[in-house]
Design a protein around this motif. Structure first.
Motif, mmCIF file in Angstrom:
data_model
loop_
_atom_site.group_PDB
_atom_site.id
_atom_site.type_symbol
_atom_site.label_atom_id
_atom_site.label_comp_id
_atom_site.label_asym_id
_atom_site.label_seq_id
_atom_site.Cartn_x
_atom_site.Cartn_y
_atom_site.Cartn_z
ATOM 1 N N ASP A 182 -17.064 18.677 -21.393
ATOM 2 C CA ASP A 182 -17.708 18.176 -20.189
ATOM 3 C C ASP A 182 -19.219 18.080 -20.375
ATOM 4 N N VAL A 183 -19.815 19.128 -20.957
ATOM 5 C CA VAL A 183 -21.265 19.134 -21.196
ATOM 6 C C VAL A 183 -21.642 18.028 -22.178
ATOM 7 N N ALA A 184 -20.884 17.934 -23.284
ATOM 8 C CA ALA A 184 -21.194 16.934 -24.309
ATOM 9 C C ALA A 184 -21.083 15.518 -23.756
ATOM 10 N N GLY A 185 -20.086 15.291 -22.917
ATOM 11 C CA GLY A 185 -19.875 13.956 -22.373
ATOM 12 C C GLY A 185 -20.984 13.500 -21.442
ATOM 13 N N LYS A 186 -21.765 14.448 -20.933
ATOM 14 C CA LYS A 186 -22.836 14.115 -19.986
ATOM 15 C C LYS A 186 -24.215 14.104 -20.636
ATOM 16 N N LEU A 187 -24.294 14.419 -21.929
ATOM 17 C CA LEU A 187 -25.587 14.430 -22.601
ATOM 18 C C LEU A 187 -26.134 13.005 -22.684
ATOM 19 N N PRO A 188 -27.396 12.800 -22.301
ATOM 20 C CA PRO A 188 -27.918 11.430 -22.163
ATOM 21 C C PRO A 188 -28.073 10.659 -23.460
ATOM 22 N N LEU A 189 -28.141 11.364 -24.604
ATOM 23 C CA LEU A 189 -28.292 10.657 -25.884
ATOM 24 C C LEU A 189 -27.024 10.752 -26.739
ATOM 25 N N ARG A 190 -25.937 11.104 -26.106
ATOM 26 C CA ARG A 190 -24.673 11.203 -26.841
ATOM 27 C C ARG A 190 -24.337 9.847 -27.468
ATOM 28 N N GLY A 191 -23.996 9.851 -28.761
ATOM 29 C CA GLY A 191 -23.616 8.635 -29.456
ATOM 30 C C GLY A 191 -24.782 7.883 -30.079
ATOM 31 N N LYS A 192 -26.024 8.323 -29.791
ATOM 32 C CA LYS A 192 -27.192 7.662 -30.366
ATOM 33 C C LYS A 192 -27.581 8.318 -31.691
ATOM 34 N N LYS A 193 -27.975 7.475 -32.641
ATOM 35 C CA LYS A 193 -28.457 7.966 -33.928
ATOM 36 C C LYS A 193 -29.975 7.855 -33.946
ATOM 37 N N ILE A 194 -30.638 8.999 -34.151
ATOM 38 C CA ILE A 194 -32.099 9.029 -34.089
ATOM 39 C C ILE A 194 -32.664 9.507 -35.421
#
Length: 403
Positions: A182-194
């Motif tokens: 649940d926490v991971a799914g709501k992280l605003p940069l989830r799925g972004k490569k920086i």
């Protein structure tokens, strides 16, 4: 690394037989890297001891507003505890406690803390089959979820009554997994490569001497760690620095020279969503590197220098949809020089540092920056810790993807 690493968690325990599972739950939270504060209702102490939970959590367990046996003891401030928490979990959540939560009844420390909490609140119901399906319990579930509280559904299995069915509190490993997802799914940069660069570069004169600068790499390391906390997949390319990443999910690539950093950046840039170039890359390097240590023989010594490759220019030339952020450290004509770099290097945003500002620049724990975007919108910021500046930079990234 678990997304719960570094999180401050309040675990509220109410009086049901499933309270015996909370010892395992605390242990798993600690193993995930979280800090745990346990609050027990008076009834819950009949099922599990505060001593067990305080030993596992490495924190005192609270169950009352103050210690009645010590007239000099300070009170347990439910407001402070509620504001301290990054998330709150009530497990087991009995029908009685759920009803009180839903209706604002506040007759113990746990409920007072719940009503004071500003963080996400999870609850894991635990009760017998008929109680779980009773209309009043279903109403409590519905009301709590309408408040924004998050229900971790009970599981089916053998119950304390001897019956078998729904109402059994979710197993500790399933609770941990539920919260992590649940926490991971709501992280605003989830799925972004920086991609982040940090530190100085060292340009060799001979095997023992080099040209460098005073950059510690702290700004870039703070950005990388904060980006990972926000769910991003981070690659940090660092020049020589004594620093190490705090978040194990950050891929750290160590380089020495500007050329090595150039090659590493181009290796990762194509598959990057965001590139943040915080490194203080040398502009010049010795044209000829001595293979042996240069002896002190002459009264003067000249070194012929040549330009290093401009990493940001090269990335700006090949960028497609990447959000490209550069840094500018200036001593004069700061704004105009920064604007020129935005155009020359095809940047979306530049972070301007001025050595004229106290508390900014190399080797300090703080920084004072001005944001200038590609439309030349100027946003000066106050002096802040480098961690806070990193969060401000990443808020710009989040805002870019939310537009």
């Amino acid at each position: 690394m678990s997304v719960l690493s570094g999180k401050k968690i309040v675990l509220g325990i109410s009086g049901g037989i499933a309270a015996y599972k909370t010892a395992t739950l605390v242990r798993m939270f600690i193993k995930a890297g979280a800090e745990v504060q346990v609050i027990m209702t008076p009834a819950s102490k009949d099922f599990v001891t505060p001593l067990t939970l305080s030993t596992l959590s490495k924190n005192p367990v609270f169950s009352a507003f103050y210690n009645e046996e010590d007239e000099n003891a300070s009170w347990n401030n439910h407001v402070e505890i509620g504001l301290w928490a990054d998330l709150m979990l009530i497990a087991p959540a009995t029908a009685n406690t759920l009803s009180k939560m839903a209706n604002g009844t506040c007759d113990n420390l746990l409920l007072a803390t719940y009503l004071s909490a500003k963080c996400p609140v999870y609850f894991a119901p635990a009760m017998d089959l008929d109680m779980y399906k009773h209309p009043s319990t279903l109403t409590s579930f519905s009301k709590l979820q309408s408040f924004g509280n998050i229900m971790i559904p009970a599981e089916s299995g053998e119950l304390a009554s001897g019956l078998s069915g729904e109402g059994r509190m979710a197993e500790p490993e399933n609770i941990i997994s539920f919260i992590e997802n649940d926490v991971a799914g709501k992280l605003p940069l989830r799925g972004k490569k920086i991609l982040v660069t940090a530190g100085p570069t060292h340009e060799a004169i001979d095997p023992v001497r080099f040209i460098g600068n005073h950059s510690s790499g702290k700004m870039g390391f703070e950005i990388a760690n904060e980006a990972a906390k926000l769910g991003a997949e981070v690659t940090l390319i660092s020049g020589p620095s004594h620093l190490n990443v705090e978040n194990e999910s950050v891929q750290l690539v160590r380089v020495v020279s500007a050329e090595e950093m150039y090659q590493a950046c181009h290796l990762f840039f194509e598959k990057t969503d965001v590139a943040i170039a915080a490194a203080a890359v040398a502009d010049y390097r010795p044209k000829n590197r001595a293979t042996q240590k240069i002896k002190k023989e002459e009264s003067s010594f000249n070194i012929e220098l040549e330009r290093t490759k401009d990493i940001l220019v090269s990335l700006g030339e090949i960028k497609k949809n990447q959000f490209l952020i550069g840094f500018a450290l200036e001593t004069e004509n700061e704004i105009e020089n920064a604007k020129a770099k935005i155009q020359k290097k095809n940047l979306d945003l530049i972070v301007l540092n001025s050595l004229q500002d106290d508390g900014a620049g190399f080797g300090t724990p703080t920084n004072k920056v001005t944001f200038i975007d590609k439309n030349f919108t100027i946003e000066p910021m106050d002096l802040k810790s480098k961690g806070a500046v990193a969060r401000d930079i990443l808020n710009k990234v989040i805002a870019h993807y939310n537009d």
